[in-house]
Design an enzyme around this catalytic site. Structure first.
Site, PDB file in Angstrom:
ATOM      1  N   THR A  12      26.287  18.808  -6.198  1.00  0.00           N
ATOM      2  CA  THR A  12      26.930  19.151  -4.920  1.00  0.00           C
ATOM      3  C   THR A  12      25.850  19.487  -3.884  1.00  0.00           C
ATOM      4  OG1 THR A  12      27.165  21.509  -5.437  1.00  0.00           O
ATOM      5  CG2 THR A  12      28.985  20.060  -6.108  1.00  0.00           C
ATOM      6  N   GLY A  17      17.784  18.799   1.356  1.00  0.00           N
ATOM      7  CA  GLY A  17      17.011  19.853   0.687  1.00  0.00           C
ATOM      8  C   GLY A  17      16.880  19.703  -0.819  1.00  0.00           C
ATOM      9  N   TYR A 151      25.452  36.809   1.777  1.00  0.00           N
ATOM     10  CA  TYR A 151      24.816  35.731   0.994  1.00  0.00           C
ATOM     11  C   TYR A 151      24.356  36.265  -0.363  1.00  0.00           C
ATOM     12  CZ  TYR A 151      21.279  32.188  -0.229  1.00  0.00           C
ATOM     13  OH  TYR A 151      20.522  31.235  -0.874  1.00  0.00           O
TER      14      TYR A 151
END
Ligand SMILES: NC(=O)c1ccc[n+]([C@@H]2O[C@H](COP(=O)([O-])OP(=O)(O)OC[C@H]3O[C@@H](n4cnc5c(N)ncnc54)[C@H](OP(=O)(O)O)[C@@H]3O)[C@@H](O)[C@H]2O)c1
Length: 250
Positions: A12, A17, A151
């Site tokens: 996914t 990146g 996060y």
């Protein structure tokens, strides 16, 4: 023999990146790769740079129906899954606790936690015995960085969930591991909505805290994702591997 010969990998967040670098390395090592991302145009663009047996699937991990679609298309094409790399994730703008909104919380948790958990739920019936599930966590579960509360909480949640999953799939000999990257040069930083100056200052701050004195590269994380997914790591299970230039250790 290539390390992932005949293996099917679903990744996914593979248009950018770390996910993209891992997709490239897995393809080089003989895997059939399902690259997913939420933007078709980005997937189309990177497809032109890839060589090997792969498909792309547009799927927003925060949407339950998209996780179903991702796994269905992977199985329709390749018939099985050997490696599931839950890599997609967002940080959003660094936000101190007194400024956190419900919307910010929900967006980051939906992508970083709900997404992987629902993707795994869909994939589990199709993951081969002795397959591998790999999370992309972060050193933020071991070090506190101001403004990264939501996060960091998502990555801590994944680490806790990983321990449960490791036990739940033990009878099928599925290995469940995590990578905890330190600061890695990827587009994630430019997606935070910070000015260039602030972003550069933040980067310098991170670099000062890394004993090796630099950011890592997506390819350095991809090598660890290859190691953990391959038979070279056949007795490694339930761990979180820090790939951070030593940041979490000092
Ligand atoms: N870079 C670092 O310093 C670092 C450090 C520790 C951990 N990590 C973790 O590494 C993972 C990969 O990040 P990266 O640094 O490689 O950043 P990146 O280049 O921004 O890659 C993140 C990928 O996830 C995708 N994504 C985001 N939300 C999604 C959604 N709702 N559905 C599907 N895909 C989605 C992005 O798509 P778009 O291109 O559409 O945004 C992109 O393909 C993340 O989980 C991140 O938390 C990164």
């Amino acid at each position: 023999m290539k390390k992932l010969h005949n293996k099917v990998a679903v990744i996914t967040g593979a248009n950018s990146g770390i996910g993209l670098a891992t997709a490239k390395l897995y393809l080089e090592e003989g895997a059939k790769v399902v690259l997913s991302g939420r933007r078709q145009d980005a997937l189309d663009k990177v497809s032109k740079t890839l060589v090997g047996d792969f498909i792309t699937v547009t799927a927003d991990v925060a949407k339950p129906e998209d996780n179903k679609k991702l796994i269905k298309e992977a199985i329709d094409k390749y018939g099985k899954i050997d490696i599931l790399f839950l890599n997609a994730g967002v940080v959003l703008r660094p936000t101190p606790t007194h400024e956190i909104t419900e919307q910010h919380y929900e967006e980051v948790f939906n992508i970083n936690v709900k997404g992987p958990m629902l993707a795994i739920k869909e994939a589990l019936p199709h993951i081969n015995n002795e397959g591998t599930i790999l999370f992309n966590n972060s050193v933020v579960t071991q070090r506190g960085f101001d403004g990264f509360g939501v996060y960091s909480a998502t990555k801590g949640a994944l680490r806790a969930y990983q321990r449960v999953l490791t036990s739940e799939v033990k009878l099928r000999k599925i290995r469940v591991n995590s990578i905890a990257p330190g600061p890695i040069t990827t587009p994630i930083f430019s997606k935070m909505g910070l000015s260039k100056d602030v972003s550069e200052e933040m980067g310098k701050g991170f670099t000062r805290q890394v004993p090796l004195g630099r950011f890592g590269t997506p390819e350095e994380i991809a090598k660890s994702a290859l190691f953990l997914a391959s038979d070279d790591a056949s007795y490694i299970n339930g761990i979180e591997l820090e790939v951070d230039g030593g940041m979490s250790q000092i």
